[in-house]
Design an enzyme around this catalytic site. Structure first.
Site, PDB file in Angstrom:
ATOM      1  N   SER A 579      -3.225   8.663 -11.497  1.00  0.00           N
ATOM      2  CA  SER A 579      -3.862   7.526 -10.839  1.00  0.00           C
ATOM      3  C   SER A 579      -5.141   8.015 -10.150  1.00  0.00           C
ATOM      4  O   SER A 579      -6.024   8.559 -10.799  1.00  0.00           O
ATOM      5  CB  SER A 579      -2.877   6.870  -9.872  1.00  0.00           C
ATOM      6  OG  SER A 579      -3.341   5.618  -9.450  1.00  0.00           O
ATOM      7  N   HIS A 694       2.292   1.300 -14.805  1.00  0.00           N
ATOM      8  CA  HIS A 694       1.689   2.360 -13.998  1.00  0.00           C
ATOM      9  C   HIS A 694       2.736   3.176 -13.256  1.00  0.00           C
ATOM     10  O   HIS A 694       2.540   4.362 -12.987  1.00  0.00           O
ATOM     11  CB  HIS A 694       0.704   1.747 -13.002  1.00  0.00           C
ATOM     12  CG  HIS A 694      -0.145   2.769 -12.302  1.00  0.00           C
ATOM     13  ND1 HIS A 694      -1.155   3.455 -12.940  1.00  0.00           N
ATOM     14  CD2 HIS A 694      -0.129   3.225 -11.019  1.00  0.00           C
ATOM     15  CE1 HIS A 694      -1.740   4.291 -12.078  1.00  0.00           C
ATOM     16  NE2 HIS A 694      -1.129   4.167 -10.912  1.00  0.00           N
TER      17      HIS A 694
END
Length: 720
Positions: A579, A694
């Site tokens: 990320s 994610h």
């Protein structure tokens, strides 16, 4: 405590990277959005399911899997990771649910998981008796959907009506349905919301406060809502009543409503948050059907309410009349005072409950009816405190603090809390110490052990130490090293970092890393660089916007420091980040390829000149800056790894990995970076999973494969 142990060479003096004068071949001549787009020859890879993109993914996956899953270690690593992720002796993560305890559980039998409950007395035992409320595996099979459980929001005080969030494939966007825990059925006339990035709160049994996609023109450019409506039972979203509206140009993650209650479940306050950007926001109170802006600073974190008083943290200094309250403080103020346009500060209103020292930060709080439980980080090590008022019946009494004993050199975290019960779950762990779970009684400050996790790897061979590196501007950067107890020379090592969004990384038990890496003789290094929250708001804000390079300098300083100490060498050092950590690792490998021989770049942001163009990138402008502004585009371009790649630089073989269904960080970042590496003739591996989102929380089966791929690659690069 900081260590001075040296394994070898003297410490190196670190300097900032010397940027080349000749621009890279794909560097935009014009940094305007149009100019950046014109210089990008891989725009087709931004189409999530586009034909060219999926052909690239298929070819890349075939090549990556041949290298990784074909390795002799892969199946062993996969099985070891799966055994850890699906182990039945894990601590069931608890939440308060009515008069019992709730838990979401995944294992080999139920890889998608079951939502279940038991009593606290049963939970305390070695073999709790669980009652299944909702079987996600069965639900997914019956409906033919790849459902991933994303949580339950239950209405206090009885918590029998719950809003269940279900994600198709692990995306952040969810479908919401109302569930009755007494009947263990979906409510026949219940609330149902279509897929979206909803912000929901129960107002009462028949009313929700909802921020979501209400149709064309109701989302910001980041794809988040800016309108809050009251939704009555039986109404559809088009019939909901608007109660608050921000602006379509707002940044951040969208407006939200929060309902704060007392221990009986009665509403103490309804607050609306309107983000202006990633970190600045306005706070409004809904009183008698009208929203009133509270006189709070824009960088503030609301923690809870005590009757008519608001408890919050300051991420910037706050000046009121002649008083300035320091950033990082825990503060209490009456809502009545905060509603005044020109507040008069008096009678200790507002007042500071706690103000951290220079190497401290407030990490977590639980606001109870008459006291506050807090985790305070002290040089990245957790401490636990209980704040209580010293006088009864006084509007703003003097607060005193009681220290609760916890093991030294560990991470301390607060779990779920219950005002009704006056209890909070507390966890403690370290790099080599499995988690323990306790329950703290807020009234007495006593802490009782509930569960201890079993060890998942042999920790006897390693030791953890804390050191400091000196960054480019002289700032001391702390980092942890977990290494073999007996070392005869440099060893293979993984350096992990994040450095953003005021997120802290204290010592934490990482069982997959321990089993697949430490047990094989590896070293794990965790760098607490600027941009994180380890030392409070100032540590975060030091690396914002045009100062982002400092976070990269900090990371490089740690890499140089561990090599100078003889812990590892450039040939044996790899880096891992995901990320925002993908920004860090992609920049680090392009700015300092001489320091590393491996990089796992997972679910990353990489094209920082176009990140705002890819959903939901514009929500992070407060962190990185706005590439549409020429001055800001100039300093973003100096580090953006996608534009800074060079064909004549000797990069290590890089492993980039992401997820097709990641609707938080767009997979286009990873695809384009991989494609450009290949275009320039560099060796790389690229793998894109097709489900999981994610968070990578789809199921332990997929997660085991993911960790096995990571550690096979790292072993190939650093141990072979």
């Amino acid at each position: 405590m900081m260590k001075s142990l040296m394994f070898g060479a003297a410490l190196a003096v670190f300097s900032a990277p010397a940027f080349a004068q000749t621009p890279p071949p794909h560097f935009p001549a014009d940094l305007s959005p149009a100019g950046v787009r014109a210089a990008d020859d891989h725009l087709a890879l931004e189409q999530v399911d586009g034909a060219e993109a999926m052909a690239f993914v298929a070819a890349s996956n075939e090549r990556a899997l041949a290298s990784l899953t074909g390795d002799r270690r892969y199946e062993t690593f996969r099985q070891q990771a799966f055994d850890i992720l699906s182990a039945t002796d894990r601590i069931p993560s608890p939440s308060f649910l009515g008069d019992g305890i709730g838990n979401f559980w995944q294992d080999a039998t139920n890889p998608k998981g079951v939502w279940r409950r038991t009593t606290l007395d049963s939970y305390r035992t070695d073999a709790p008796v669980w009652e299944t409320l909702l079987d996600i595996d069965a639900l997914a099979k019956s409906e033919g959907r790849d459902w991933v459980f994303k949580g339950a929001a239950c209405l206090a005080p009885d918590e029998t009506r719950c809003l269940i969030s279900l994600s198709d494939g692990g995306k952040d966007a969810v479908v919401v349905r109302e569930f009755d825990t007494t009947t263990k059925q979906w409510v026949a006339d219940g609330f149902v919301l279509p897929e979206g990035k909803h912000r929901l709160s129960w107002l009462d049994r028949d009313t929700l406060l909802v921020a979501t996609d209400f149709g064309p023109g109701t989302l910001t450019e980041s794809g988040y809502p800016y309108i809050i409506k009251s939704l009555q039972r039986g109404q559809g979203l088009p019939d909901a009543t608007e109660v608050y509206r921000g602006e379509q140009a707002d940044g951040g993650y969208g407006v939200s409503a929060s309902v704060y209650r007392d221990k009986e479940g009665a509403v103490e306050a309804v607050l609306f948050s309107r983000p202006i950007d990633t970190f600045r926001s306005e706070t409004w109170q809904w009183v008698e059907g009208r929203a009133t802006k509270l006189n709070l600073p824009s960088r503030v974190g609301v923690q809870g309410t005590m009757g008519s008083q608001l408890v919050f943290t300051l991420d910037e200094p706050w000046t009121l009349t002649t008083t300035t309250l320091p950033e990082g403080s825990l503060v209490m103020a009456t809502l009545e005072m905060l509603r005044q346009a020109d507040p008069v500060v008096s009678n200790n209103d507002p007042m500071v409950i706690f103000s951290p020292g220079s190497r401290q930060s407030l990490q977590d709080t639980a606001v109870m009816s008459d006291r506050i439980i807090a985790v305070v980080s002290d040089n990245v090590v957790g401490t636990l405190k209980v704040f209580t008022s010293s006088e009864e019946g006084v509007r703003h009494p003097v607060w005193r603090v009681t220290e609760v004993a916890v093991p030294a050199n560990s991470a301390v975290g607060l779990g779920d809390s219950s005002k009704a019960r006056g209890e909070v779950f507390v966890s403690r762990q370290g790099f080599l110490t499995p988690p323990t779970l306790s329950l703290i009684d807020a009234a007495t400050g006593s802490i009782a052990a509930l569960k201890s996790a079993s060890a998942k790897f042999d920790a006897s061979t390693h030791v953890t130490e804390q050191f400091e590196a000196t960054s480019s501007d002289g700032t001391k950067i702390p980092y942890f090293v977990t290494r073999p107890r007996e070392m005869s020379g440099p060893a293979p090592a993984i350096l992990f970092g994040y450095g953003g969004f005021q997120v802290s990384f204290p010592p934490a038990y990482k069982p997959e890393m321990g089993k697949l890496w430490l047990e094989n003789g590896g070293v794990f290094i965790q760098a607490n660089i600027r941009g994180g929250g380890e030392f409070g708001p100032a540590w975060h804000q030091a690396a914002l916007d045009g100062n982002r390079q400092l976070a990269f300098d900090d990371f490089a300083a740690v890499a140089r420091d561990v090599q100078a100490r003889g812990i590892t060498s450039p040939k044996q050092l790899g880096i891992y980040g995901r990320s925002n950590g993908g920004v860090l690792t992609s920049v680090s490998v392009t700015q300092h390829p001489e320091l590393f021989n491996a990089a796992v770049i997972e679910s990353p942001l990489i094209d920082m000149l176009r990140y705002h163009e890819m959903p939901a990138g514009a929500s992070w402008i407060g962190e990185y800056g706005d590439p549409r502004i020429p001055e800001e585009a100039a300093w973003i371009a100096r580090y953006s790894a996608y534009q800074q790649l060079r064909p004549d630089t000797d990069y290590p073989r890089i492993y980039i990995t992401t997820n097709t269904r990641d609707d938080r960080v767009h997979p286009g970042h990873s695809r384009k970076f991989a494609a450009r590496l290949g275009q320039m003739g560099h060796d790389y591996l690229y793998f894109e999973d097709t489900a999981g989102g994610h968070s990578n929380d789809a199921d332990p089966v997929a997660n085991a494969r993911r960790w096995a791929r990571h550690y096979v690659y790292l072993s190939q690069q650093l141990m072979d």
